[in-house]
Design a protein around this motif. Sequence first.
Motif, PDB file in Angstrom:
ATOM      1  N   GLU A  10       0.819  -1.206   0.000  1.00 55.66           N
ATOM      2  CA  GLU A  10       0.000   0.000   0.000  1.00 55.66           C
ATOM      3  C   GLU A  10       0.856   1.261   0.000  1.00 55.66           C
ATOM      4  O   GLU A  10       0.369   2.347  -0.295  1.00 55.66           O
ATOM      5  N   ILE A  11       2.138   1.118   0.346  1.00 56.17           N
ATOM      6  CA  ILE A  11       3.037   2.275   0.388  1.00 56.17           C
ATOM      7  C   ILE A  11       3.539   2.564  -1.020  1.00 56.17           C
ATOM      8  O   ILE A  11       4.135   1.705  -1.667  1.00 56.17           O
ATOM      9  N   ARG A  12       3.321   3.773  -1.503  1.00 59.33           N
ATOM     10  CA  ARG A  12       3.702   4.149  -2.863  1.00 59.33           C
ATOM     11  C   ARG A  12       4.752   5.268  -2.883  1.00 59.33           C
ATOM     12  O   ARG A  12       5.163   5.690  -3.957  1.00 59.33           O
ATOM     13  N   ASN A  13       5.173   5.738  -1.728  1.00 63.58           N
ATOM     14  CA  ASN A  13       6.173   6.797  -1.643  1.00 63.58           C
ATOM     15  C   ASN A  13       7.170   6.411  -0.549  1.00 63.58           C
ATOM     16  O   ASN A  13       6.774   5.975   0.525  1.00 63.58           O
ATOM     17  N   ASN A  14       8.448   6.527  -0.840  1.00 65.33           N
ATOM     18  CA  ASN A  14       9.513   6.095   0.074  1.00 65.33           C
ATOM     19  C   ASN A  14       9.588   4.582   0.204  1.00 65.33           C
ATOM     20  O   ASN A  14      10.197   4.054   1.133  1.00 65.33           O
ATOM     21  N   GLU A  15       8.956   3.868  -0.725  1.00 62.53           N
ATOM     22  CA  GLU A  15       9.044   2.406  -0.700  1.00 62.53           C
ATOM     23  C   GLU A  15      10.464   1.924  -0.975  1.00 62.53           C
ATOM     24  O   GLU A  15      10.869   0.845  -0.501  1.00 62.53           O
ATOM     25  N   ASP A  16      11.247   2.724  -1.717  1.00 58.51           N
ATOM     26  CA  ASP A  16      12.653   2.369  -1.960  1.00 58.51           C
ATOM     27  C   ASP A  16      13.440   2.301  -0.655  1.00 58.51           C
ATOM     28  O   ASP A  16      14.235   1.381  -0.440  1.00 58.51           O
ATOM     29  N   LEU A  17      13.241   3.291   0.202  1.00 58.60           N
ATOM     30  CA  LEU A  17      13.951   3.310   1.483  1.00 58.60           C
ATOM     31  C   LEU A  17      13.606   2.085   2.305  1.00 58.60           C
ATOM     32  O   LEU A  17      14.487   1.454   2.911  1.00 58.60           O
ATOM     33  N   LEU A  18      12.336   1.713   2.328  1.00 56.54           N
ATOM     34  CA  LEU A  18      11.913   0.558   3.119  1.00 56.54           C
ATOM     35  C   LEU A  18      12.539  -0.734   2.604  1.00 56.54           C
ATOM     36  O   LEU A  18      13.074  -1.535   3.383  1.00 56.54           O
ATOM     37  N   MET A  19      12.501  -0.952   1.286  1.00 50.03           N
ATOM     38  CA  MET A  19      13.104  -2.165   0.747  1.00 50.03           C
ATOM     39  C   MET A  19      14.615  -2.159   0.964  1.00 50.03           C
ATOM     40  O   MET A  19      15.209  -3.199   1.294  1.00 50.03           O
ATOM     41  N   ASN A  20      15.246  -1.011   0.781  1.00 50.94           N
ATOM     42  CA  ASN A  20      16.680  -0.922   1.044  1.00 50.94           C
ATOM     43  C   ASN A  20      17.006  -1.266   2.493  1.00 50.94           C
ATOM     44  O   ASN A  20      18.011  -1.927   2.772  1.00 50.94           O
ATOM     45  N   PHE A  21      16.175  -0.817   3.423  1.00 52.73           N
ATOM     46  CA  PHE A  21      16.401  -1.145   4.831  1.00 52.73           C
ATOM     47  C   PHE A  21      16.411  -2.650   5.030  1.00 52.73           C
ATOM     48  O   PHE A  21      17.307  -3.206   5.693  1.00 52.73           O
TER      49      PHE A  21
END
Length: 335
Positions: free
Chosen positions: A180-191
């Motif tokens: 459901e997250i469409r913004n800053n999803e890159d940061l989350l996956m990178n984490f």
Amino acid sequence: MDCKISLIVPTYNIENEITRCVESILGQTYQNLEIILVNDGSTDGTLNVLQELSQRDPRIRVINKSNEGVTRARLDGVKAATGDWIGFVDGDDYVEPMMFETLLQNAYQYDADISHCGYQMVFPSRVDYYYNTGRVVQQDHITGLKDLLIGAFIEPGLCNKLFKRDLFKKIIESNAMNLEIRNNEDLLMNFYLFREAKRSVFIDRCFYHYIVRPCSAATGTMNEHKLSDPIKVRRIIYGAVSTEPELSKIMEEKIAETLIFLSTMPISEDPDLIKRHRAAARKELREMLPGLLGEKHSKRTKILATWAALWPWSYCAVHKIYAHIRGSDKKYEVS
């Protein structure tokens, strides 16, 4: 250096940009590639272009799916990949010829699970480099996580990095990513990926070209995801590191920074939407303030959080003047 790299390219309504992107990948000096083009339910001619491109080179595969967002498109690409290493390129961007050979060489030279580089933001009339100093930084597990979360020189995006395939196993098996997250999803996956990595290596060369367009993520109109997702992502990460003092301190300050930003946003673009988020952020920032004034937090965090929490209108006025003097208020304006 004979291993295969799988490069995953999510695409959505970019029929005029995707060919340049794919040609930059085909032009890589490292040729043992698998190129997975994921059509995420495009409504223009993107799928036709992808199918034509797949006829040009046997290394190209096309996945056609319904629109579910870039995170699902990337994960579907990872599941289909057969390479030893995974990389991502956004379909409206492009990469320099030595990028993936350099990242792979560094991964083996420094025994790293993640190899990453700098990037450049390409505007219609200028290019901003981040940062192109040429330095090489080795990161152990905790340093890699700290550098990623601080964000001082490590880009939180996915597309300037090469990941060992095994790092994705836990993400996929546990369905860790919130779709459901469409913004800053890159940061989350990178984490999640950096949390699995034992070592990483960064070379500050700007091999990745991020193209800033009127409808790109950096310049698009305000919406619910742009306002709510950044704080959601930081709360998720904070919950995951709450027992680790160094990382939890970083995330408390990042949550505060996000709340300060939301608390002091101008309302001109979408008054009803922004007012609602701004009021909620101000309330939460005031509730956080006693904890932020503790010894472990920086003087900068204490000053800005206190200012924004107690005198938001003053903060807004001064910040607006400061941004105008620096020119940052017009940084992402494109015609």
